[in-house]
Design a protein around this motif. Structure first.
Motif, PDB file in Angstrom:
ATOM      1  N   ASN A  65       0.798  -1.223   0.000  1.00 14.19           N
ATOM      2  CA  ASN A  65       0.000   0.000   0.000  1.00 14.19           C
ATOM      3  C   ASN A  65       0.832   1.276   0.000  1.00 14.19           C
ATOM      4  N   LEU A  66       2.144   1.159  -0.105  1.00 15.89           N
ATOM      5  CA  LEU A  66       2.969   2.364  -0.174  1.00 15.89           C
ATOM      6  C   LEU A  66       2.599   3.241  -1.372  1.00 15.89           C
ATOM      7  N   ARG A  67       2.073   2.627  -2.422  1.00 13.91           N
ATOM      8  CA  ARG A  67       1.706   3.411  -3.602  1.00 13.91           C
ATOM      9  C   ARG A  67       0.631   4.433  -3.262  1.00 13.91           C
ATOM     10  N   MET A  68      -0.171   4.165  -2.222  1.00 10.47           N
ATOM     11  CA  MET A  68      -1.203   5.118  -1.833  1.00 10.47           C
ATOM     12  C   MET A  68      -0.593   6.431  -1.342  1.00 10.47           C
ATOM     13  N   VAL A  69       0.595   6.361  -0.756  1.00 12.65           N
ATOM     14  CA  VAL A  69       1.266   7.579  -0.315  1.00 12.65           C
ATOM     15  C   VAL A  69       1.598   8.444  -1.532  1.00 12.65           C
ATOM     16  N   MET A  70       2.098   7.804  -2.599  1.00  5.29           N
ATOM     17  CA  MET A  70       2.424   8.537  -3.822  1.00  5.29           C
ATOM     18  C   MET A  70       1.160   9.079  -4.489  1.00  5.29           C
ATOM     19  N   TYR A  71       0.099   8.274  -4.507  1.00  3.13           N
ATOM     20  CA  TYR A  71      -1.160   8.733  -5.083  1.00  3.13           C
ATOM     21  C   TYR A  71      -1.664   9.975  -4.350  1.00  3.13           C
ATOM     22  N   SER A  72      -1.697   9.892  -3.023  1.00  2.00           N
ATOM     23  CA  SER A  72      -2.248  11.003  -2.247  1.00  2.00           C
ATOM     24  C   SER A  72      -1.391  12.249  -2.378  1.00  2.00           C
ATOM     25  N   ALA A  73      -0.070  12.073  -2.469  1.00  3.21           N
ATOM     26  CA  ALA A  73       0.804  13.235  -2.654  1.00  3.21           C
ATOM     27  C   ALA A  73       0.532  13.911  -3.990  1.00  3.21           C
ATOM     28  N   SER A  74       0.222  13.128  -5.019  1.00  2.00           N
ATOM     29  CA  SER A  74      -0.094  13.703  -6.329  1.00  2.00           C
ATOM     30  C   SER A  74      -1.434  14.429  -6.323  1.00  2.00           C
ATOM     31  N   LEU A  75      -2.377  13.916  -5.538  1.00  2.00           N
ATOM     32  CA  LEU A  75      -3.707  14.518  -5.497  1.00  2.00           C
ATOM     33  C   LEU A  75      -3.793  15.710  -4.548  1.00  2.00           C
ATOM     34  N   ALA A  76      -2.918  15.759  -3.546  1.00  2.00           N
ATOM     35  CA  ALA A  76      -3.021  16.770  -2.491  1.00  2.00           C
ATOM     36  C   ALA A  76      -3.121  18.206  -3.012  1.00  2.00           C
ATOM     37  N   PRO A  77      -2.313  18.608  -3.998  1.00  2.00           N
ATOM     38  CA  PRO A  77      -2.419  20.003  -4.469  1.00  2.00           C
ATOM     39  C   PRO A  77      -3.793  20.361  -5.024  1.00  2.00           C
ATOM     40  N   HIS A  78      -4.521  19.367  -5.484  1.00  2.00           N
ATOM     41  CA  HIS A  78      -5.842  19.636  -6.057  1.00  2.00           C
ATOM     42  C   HIS A  78      -6.920  19.787  -4.985  1.00  2.00           C
ATOM     43  N   PHE A  79      -6.608  19.362  -3.754  1.00  2.00           N
ATOM     44  CA  PHE A  79      -7.627  19.336  -2.703  1.00  2.00           C
ATOM     45  C   PHE A  79      -7.281  20.245  -1.522  1.00  2.00           C
ATOM     46  N   ARG A  80      -6.402  21.207  -1.735  1.00  2.00           N
ATOM     47  CA  ARG A  80      -5.970  22.063  -0.623  1.00  2.00           C
ATOM     48  C   ARG A  80      -7.123  22.847  -0.010  1.00  2.00           C
ATOM     49  N   ALA A  81      -8.102  23.198  -0.814  1.00  2.00           N
ATOM     50  CA  ALA A  81      -9.221  24.007  -0.314  1.00  2.00           C
ATOM     51  C   ALA A  81     -10.302  23.176   0.364  1.00  2.00           C
ATOM     52  N   GLU A  82     -10.193  21.867   0.318  1.00  2.00           N
ATOM     53  CA  GLU A  82     -11.212  21.004   0.906  1.00  2.00           C
ATOM     54  C   GLU A  82     -11.077  20.979   2.430  1.00  2.00           C
ATOM     55  N   PRO A  83     -12.188  20.893   3.175  1.00  2.00           N
ATOM     56  CA  PRO A  83     -12.092  20.783   4.643  1.00  2.00           C
ATOM     57  C   PRO A  83     -11.419  19.469   5.054  1.00  2.00           C
ATOM     58  N   VAL A  84     -10.896  19.462   6.263  1.00  2.00           N
ATOM     59  CA  VAL A  84     -10.129  18.305   6.733  1.00  2.00           C
ATOM     60  C   VAL A  84     -10.973  17.040   6.723  1.00  2.00           C
ATOM     61  N   TRP A  85     -12.233  17.137   7.181  1.00  2.00           N
ATOM     62  CA  TRP A  85     -13.057  15.931   7.254  1.00  2.00           C
ATOM     63  C   TRP A  85     -13.250  15.308   5.881  1.00  2.00           C
ATOM     64  N   ARG A  86     -13.354  16.172   4.838  1.00  2.00           N
ATOM     65  CA  ARG A  86     -13.549  15.631   3.499  1.00  2.00           C
ATOM     66  C   ARG A  86     -12.263  15.006   2.970  1.00  2.00           C
ATOM     67  N   ARG A  87     -11.125  15.608   3.305  1.00  2.00           N
ATOM     68  CA  ARG A  87      -9.856  15.024   2.874  1.00  2.00           C
ATOM     69  C   ARG A  87      -9.609  13.683   3.558  1.00  2.00           C
ATOM     70  N   LEU A  88     -10.045  13.554   4.802  1.00  2.00           N
ATOM     71  CA  LEU A  88      -9.929  12.261   5.482  1.00  2.00           C
ATOM     72  C   LEU A  88     -10.768  11.206   4.770  1.00  2.00           C
ATOM     73  N   LEU A  89     -11.988  11.588   4.377  1.00  2.00           N
ATOM     74  CA  LEU A  89     -12.846  10.668   3.627  1.00  2.00           C
ATOM     75  C   LEU A  89     -12.202  10.310   2.295  1.00  2.00           C
ATOM     76  N   MET A  90     -11.623  11.307   1.619  1.00  2.00           N
ATOM     77  CA  MET A  90     -10.965  11.057   0.335  1.00  2.00           C
ATOM     78  C   MET A  90      -9.810  10.079   0.497  1.00  2.00           C
ATOM     79  N   GLY A  91      -9.057  10.230   1.575  1.00  2.00           N
ATOM     80  CA  GLY A  91      -7.951   9.308   1.805  1.00  2.00           C
ATOM     81  C   GLY A  91      -8.436   7.884   2.045  1.00  2.00           C
ATOM     82  N   TYR A  92      -9.536   7.748   2.756  1.00  2.00           N
ATOM     83  CA  TYR A  92     -10.061   6.413   3.053  1.00  2.00           C
ATOM     84  C   TYR A  92     -10.518   5.685   1.795  1.00  2.00           C
ATOM     85  N   VAL A  93     -11.171   6.391   0.875  1.00  2.00           N
ATOM     86  CA  VAL A  93     -11.730   5.732  -0.314  1.00  2.00           C
ATOM     87  C   VAL A  93     -10.759   5.745  -1.498  1.00  2.00           C
TER      88      VAL A  93
END
Length: 224
Positions: A65-93
């Motif tokens: 599952n280390l690839r998920m770290v790379m995936y999330s790092a690539s997506l993070a700049p697109h979701f900076r404006a999202e609230p924390v609770w939504r980013r947590l949900l995004m990380g889970y799914v």
């Protein structure tokens, strides 16, 4: 939508493998809900069935599952404006499919799409289908005909995701090294060959990118 039929047999096989490894229905459902990562779940139940010790199981799942770290790092700049609770949900799914579809759309459309809702619109249906057909697989169990060969769909799902991701020489080298090492070491106990192959592919890919950059090659498009 085209991704959904591909994950249905994967969920069925994952559920069947969990029951064959001796997990109860509650344990198998818990594994599917908490881990929610097909490859890691398959490795987990395979190691459980082979009698692997807990540290080996944990290390294998984490490496896969280390690839998920790379995936999330690539997506993070697109979701900076999202609230924390939504980013947590995004990380889970987060899944391979949700990442591939979303990052491709974001790169093509720029700011012309509501990125947070687009991502969740991709990821949540995949999550729901996975959980539903995990339950179906647990209920059907041995009723699935063996000659259906559903196990064959598991590598097919990842091949569909892998091939488009090979866009430059470093990513091709990483795929070849990681897959080659895993195949050569397939006989190691506790599926250690899979873990060594995953680490080898990651390390080789990083070194290949550094070697390309030192030679003056232009950085290629980010591939995770």
């Amino acid at each position: 939508m085209p991704m959904i039929p591909a994950i249905i047999p994967f969920a069925l096989v994952s559920a069947y493998a969990a029951r064959e490894a001796g997990l109860s229905m509650a344990e198998a459902l818990g594994l599917s809900t908490i881990v929610f990562a097909g490859a890691a779940q398959m490795a987990f139940v395979s190691l459980i069935a082979s009698g692997a010790v807990a540290p080996v199981i944990l290390a294998t799942v984490l490496v896969i599952n280390l690839r998920m770290v790379m995936y999330s790092a690539s997506l993070a700049p697109h979701f900076r404006a999202e609230p924390v609770w939504r980013r947590l949900l995004m990380g889970y799914v987060l899944t391979d499919q949700a990442f591939a579809i979303s990052i491709t759309r974001f790169n093509e459309s720029g700011n012309g799409v509501h990125k947070g809702w687009f991502y969740l619109g991709t990821a949540l249906p995949l999550w729901a289908v996975w959980q539903i057909f995990t339950l179906v697989g647990l209920l059907l169990g041995a009723r699935l005909p063996a000659d259906w060969g559903l196990e064959f769909t598991v590598p097919l799902v990842f091949l569909v995701l892998l091939v488009p991701a090979i866009r430059d020489r470093p990513s091709a080298e990483a795929a070849l090294v990681g897959g080659g090492v895993a195949v050569m070491l397939a006989g190691l106990p506790y599926n250690l060959g899979l873990m060594v192959g995953a680490v080898s592919g990651i390390v080789w890919g990083v070194l290949a990118e550094q070697r390309r950059d030192r030679r003056g090659g232009a950085p290629a498009e980010t591939v995770s």
